[in-house]
Scaffold this active site. Sequence first.
Site, PDB file in Angstrom:
ATOM      1  N   GLY A  16     -49.626  14.423 108.805  1.00 39.74           N
ATOM      2  CA  GLY A  16     -49.643  15.442 109.852  1.00 39.74           C
ATOM      3  C   GLY A  16     -50.419  15.065 111.089  1.00 39.74           C
ATOM      4  O   GLY A  16     -50.630  15.915 111.964  1.00 39.74           O
ATOM      5  N   THR A  17     -50.838  13.798 111.220  1.00 38.44           N
ATOM      6  CA  THR A  17     -51.598  13.419 112.416  1.00 38.44           C
ATOM      7  C   THR A  17     -50.764  13.584 113.684  1.00 38.44           C
ATOM      8  O   THR A  17     -51.240  14.094 114.693  1.00 38.44           O
ATOM      9  CB  THR A  17     -52.103  11.972 112.307  1.00 38.44           C
ATOM     10  OG1 THR A  17     -51.006  11.124 111.926  1.00 38.44           O
ATOM     11  CG2 THR A  17     -53.214  11.846 111.283  1.00 38.44           C
ATOM     12  N   GLY A  18     -49.495  13.148 113.629  1.00 33.80           N
ATOM     13  CA  GLY A  18     -48.639  13.265 114.811  1.00 33.80           C
ATOM     14  C   GLY A  18     -48.327  14.703 115.167  1.00 33.80           C
ATOM     15  O   GLY A  18     -48.329  15.085 116.351  1.00 33.80           O
ATOM     16  N   CYS A  19     -48.065  15.518 114.154  1.00 29.54           N
ATOM     17  CA  CYS A  19     -47.805  16.946 114.390  1.00 29.54           C
ATOM     18  C   CYS A  19     -49.021  17.611 115.031  1.00 29.54           C
ATOM     19  O   CYS A  19     -48.907  18.369 116.000  1.00 29.54           O
ATOM     20  CB  CYS A  19     -47.482  17.645 113.075  1.00 29.54           C
ATOM     21  SG  CYS A  19     -46.122  16.923 112.142  1.00 29.54           S
ATOM     22  N   LYS A  35     -48.493   6.024 120.369  1.00 32.63           N
ATOM     23  CA  LYS A  35     -49.597   6.125 119.413  1.00 32.63           C
ATOM     24  C   LYS A  35     -49.711   4.820 118.629  1.00 32.63           C
ATOM     25  O   LYS A  35     -48.725   4.343 118.071  1.00 32.63           O
ATOM     26  CB  LYS A  35     -49.361   7.303 118.471  1.00 32.63           C
ATOM     27  CG  LYS A  35     -49.246   8.645 119.203  1.00 32.63           C
ATOM     28  CD  LYS A  35     -48.862   9.779 118.276  1.00 32.63           C
ATOM     29  CE  LYS A  35     -47.470   9.615 117.721  1.00 32.63           C
ATOM     30  NZ  LYS A  35     -46.993  10.806 116.990  1.00 32.63           N
ATOM     31  N   THR A  70     -53.934  11.158 106.413  1.00 27.15           N
ATOM     32  CA  THR A  70     -53.204  10.899 107.655  1.00 27.15           C
ATOM     33  C   THR A  70     -51.914  11.702 107.755  1.00 27.15           C
ATOM     34  O   THR A  70     -51.157  11.528 108.710  1.00 27.15           O
ATOM     35  CB  THR A  70     -52.875   9.404 107.754  1.00 27.15           C
ATOM     36  OG1 THR A  70     -52.125   9.010 106.591  1.00 27.15           O
ATOM     37  CG2 THR A  70     -54.144   8.561 107.836  1.00 27.15           C
TER      38      THR A  70
END
Length: 385
Positions: free
Chosen positions: A200-203, A162, A198
């Site tokens: 929690g974007t990865g979760c 990412k 931003t």
Amino acid sequence: MTPRILIIAGSDSGGGAGIQADIKTVTMLGGHAMTAITAITAQNTLGVTGVHPVPTDMVLAQIEAVVRDIGVDAVKIGMIGSARTAVAVAETLAELPGVPVVFDPVMVATSGSRLADEATIAAFERLMDCATVVTPNLPELETLGRDPQELTAAHGCAVLVKGGHAAGPQVTDRLYSANPDDPPEIEWSDPRIDTQATHGTGCTLSSAIACGLAQEWDLPEAIARARRFVRIAMRAAPELGRGHGPMAQQAVRLDLNMSFFEPMLNQVTVPAKDLAASERFYRLLGLRQVVRASPRYARFETEGGATFSIATDEGYTAPVAYFECGDLDVTVAYLQQQGVKFEAEPKDEPWGWREARLRDPAGNAIRLYQAGEMRRFPPWRLDDA
């Protein structure tokens, strides 16, 4: 069947990341979220003030309880809590052959707080052995100590790198595949969204990918749709808190049809003669105006997120119904096989979506289309919407 997603991750008391973001994402995408909580954190948009790992035996008990009774179609792993838990979870997942696993190697919160020690990061090697795809951001990839091709070769999993931490106006994500039938590298690039939302974007991304894999999409398609989900959730964020705020997973479902074969009624456009008068009328009815492209077009959002539009274009002499498709080309090909005739084949339109045109047996105009964030967030969206 409803996708059954087992989420193995930590709890975020602020509701922006972790288990809370995962559950919201899976729910909005039509799945059933089950959880094995690995840690309890005290945190908000400004940072993490406390972490309490859940004992490994309790994490395993949660997994066993849901697997034995409900079953699992995909697994998402986030914050793992401890090295012992990482190893034990890896051993447990090895007993679930064929179940796709999305591993988000969470090390540091968006605020900068550390969520994994060196021993836990070392144990990530065991989890990568079980994973279908690993989703590190650039700092996490650096901490793992190898380039993505080396990770893919060592663990037999795909690696999605990412690019949100890189500088520049574009955000580029790259997938390095473990499947010899796929291209060795696939790239997605989109304009960076200027927002503090931003957290929690990865979760959210990894949970959305797990939902796609549970529905038997191939990995690149699952990633592409998950990225669209994240971007719309970021754009619709409610601006909560004083730091890196939560996204708006709850705003996405009626903006992103995730089904291949079930077109969703998303918009009706009716003709108008006086755009200003019609705008006022529909605002009085209680609709919330979100787009103005005077003098020819306006769009309103109804309760629940579907839209209603008015147009002064000569082409609109009667109402037109718009159905959103998860995959327009697949839907059109199927309908053509069933003998349905189209006035216009699918093509990319200048307003940002792909559209096909046909009529029902009574002659009513129907549009089938596919769109991402452009549906609710075109350049001509009202600033206060």
